[in-house]
Design a protein around this motif. Structure first.
Motif, short mmCIF file in Angstrom:
data_model
loop_
_atom_site.label_atom_id
_atom_site.label_comp_id
_atom_site.label_asym_id
_atom_site.label_seq_id
_atom_site.Cartn_x
_atom_site.Cartn_y
_atom_site.Cartn_z
N THR A 224 0.80 -1.22 0.00
CA THR A 224 0.00 0.00 0.00
C THR A 224 0.84 1.28 0.00
O THR A 224 0.29 2.37 0.17
CB THR A 224 -0.95 0.01 1.21
OG1 THR A 224 -0.19 -0.05 2.42
CG2 THR A 224 -1.95 -1.14 1.14
N GLY A 225 2.16 1.15 -0.18
CA GLY A 225 3.01 2.32 -0.26
C GLY A 225 3.37 2.94 1.07
O GLY A 225 3.90 4.05 1.12
N ARG A 226 3.12 2.24 2.15
CA ARG A 226 3.46 2.75 3.49
C ARG A 226 4.79 2.21 3.99
O ARG A 226 5.21 2.55 5.09
CB ARG A 226 2.37 2.37 4.47
CG ARG A 226 1.05 3.03 4.19
CD ARG A 226 0.02 2.62 5.24
NE ARG A 226 -1.29 3.13 4.92
CZ ARG A 226 -2.25 2.44 4.33
NH1 ARG A 226 -2.06 1.17 4.00
NH2 ARG A 226 -3.42 2.98 4.07
N GLY A 227 5.40 1.35 3.21
CA GLY A 227 6.69 0.76 3.58
C GLY A 227 7.58 0.65 2.36
O GLY A 227 7.11 0.69 1.22
N ARG A 228 8.87 0.53 2.60
CA ARG A 228 9.82 0.40 1.50
C ARG A 228 9.67 -0.95 0.83
O ARG A 228 9.62 -1.98 1.49
CB ARG A 228 11.26 0.56 2.02
CG ARG A 228 11.54 1.97 2.51
CD ARG A 228 12.91 2.09 3.11
NE ARG A 228 12.90 1.33 4.37
CZ ARG A 228 13.90 0.56 4.79
NH1 ARG A 228 15.00 0.43 4.10
NH2 ARG A 228 13.80 -0.09 5.93
N ARG A 229 9.62 -0.93 -0.48
CA ARG A 229 9.45 -2.15 -1.26
C ARG A 229 10.73 -2.97 -1.33
O ARG A 229 10.68 -4.16 -1.62
CB ARG A 229 9.00 -1.80 -2.68
CG ARG A 229 7.61 -1.22 -2.71
CD ARG A 229 7.24 -0.77 -4.10
NE ARG A 229 7.09 -1.91 -4.98
CZ ARG A 229 6.07 -2.12 -5.78
NH1 ARG A 229 5.09 -1.26 -5.82
NH2 ARG A 229 6.02 -3.18 -6.56
N LYS A 230 11.86 -2.35 -1.08
CA LYS A 230 13.16 -3.03 -1.11
C LYS A 230 13.36 -3.80 -2.42
O LYS A 230 13.79 -4.95 -2.43
CB LYS A 230 13.33 -3.95 0.10
CG LYS A 230 13.31 -3.21 1.42
CD LYS A 230 13.57 -4.13 2.59
CE LYS A 230 13.56 -3.33 3.88
NZ LYS A 230 13.76 -4.18 5.05
N GLY A 231 12.99 -3.15 -3.53
CA GLY A 231 13.21 -3.74 -4.85
C GLY A 231 12.22 -4.82 -5.24
O GLY A 231 12.39 -5.46 -6.28
N MET A 232 11.20 -5.05 -4.45
CA MET A 232 10.23 -6.10 -4.76
C MET A 232 9.28 -5.63 -5.87
O MET A 232 8.76 -4.52 -5.82
CB MET A 232 9.42 -6.49 -3.52
CG MET A 232 10.24 -7.15 -2.43
SD MET A 232 9.27 -7.53 -0.95
CE MET A 232 8.40 -9.00 -1.51
N SER A 233 9.06 -6.49 -6.84
CA SER A 233 8.12 -6.20 -7.92
C SER A 233 6.69 -6.36 -7.41
O SER A 233 6.46 -6.93 -6.33
CB SER A 233 8.35 -7.15 -9.09
OG SER A 233 7.99 -8.47 -8.73
N ASP A 234 5.73 -5.91 -8.21
CA ASP A 234 4.32 -6.10 -7.85
C ASP A 234 4.00 -7.58 -7.70
O ASP A 234 3.28 -7.97 -6.78
CB ASP A 234 3.41 -5.49 -8.91
CG ASP A 234 3.41 -3.96 -8.87
OD1 ASP A 234 3.91 -3.37 -7.89
OD2 ASP A 234 2.91 -3.36 -9.84
N ALA A 235 4.54 -8.41 -8.58
CA ALA A 235 4.29 -9.86 -8.52
C ALA A 235 4.89 -10.46 -7.24
O ALA A 235 4.27 -11.30 -6.59
CB ALA A 235 4.85 -10.56 -9.75
#
Length: 101
Positions: free
Chosen positions: A48-59
């Motif tokens: 939900t954009g409240r945390g860092r994705r750390k390079g993770m793709s949507d999948a």
């Protein structure tokens, strides 16, 4: 159906605990559930954009969200199994799947 799932999760969890020298006492079941909820929240924050994705793709995020949700479900069922709870009856009663006549 829930009883079968409970038994499958119990066998998998007992095997994992034995393989890793862990003791699953009464507190372990509820504490592990809390731990898994924290992991679900971490992934949800990323999704939900409240945390860092750390390079993770949507999948990858979608897979992680499903995996963490499965962990929470598993630990709810383990907790119910450990405490002898009839979740089927509770769901039918609480969610009014079979309202009283």
């Amino acid at each position: 159906m829930l009883k079968e799932l409970m038994e499958q999760f119990e066998m998998a969890s007992a095997r994992y605990a034995a393989d890793n020298g862990m003791e699953r006492d009464d507190d372990w079941f509820v504490l592990k559930l809390q731990e898994e909820m924290g992991e679900l929240i971490q992934i949800w924050n990323k999704v939900t954009g409240r945390g860092r994705r750390k390079g993770m793709s949507d999948a990858e995020l979608a897979t992680a969200l499903a995996d963490e949700t499965a962990d929470v479900l598993g630990h709810i069922l383990l907790f119910a199994h450990r405490n002898g709870l009839d979740l089927t009856a509770a769901v039918e009663r609480k969610w009014r799947f079979r309202p009283e006549a």
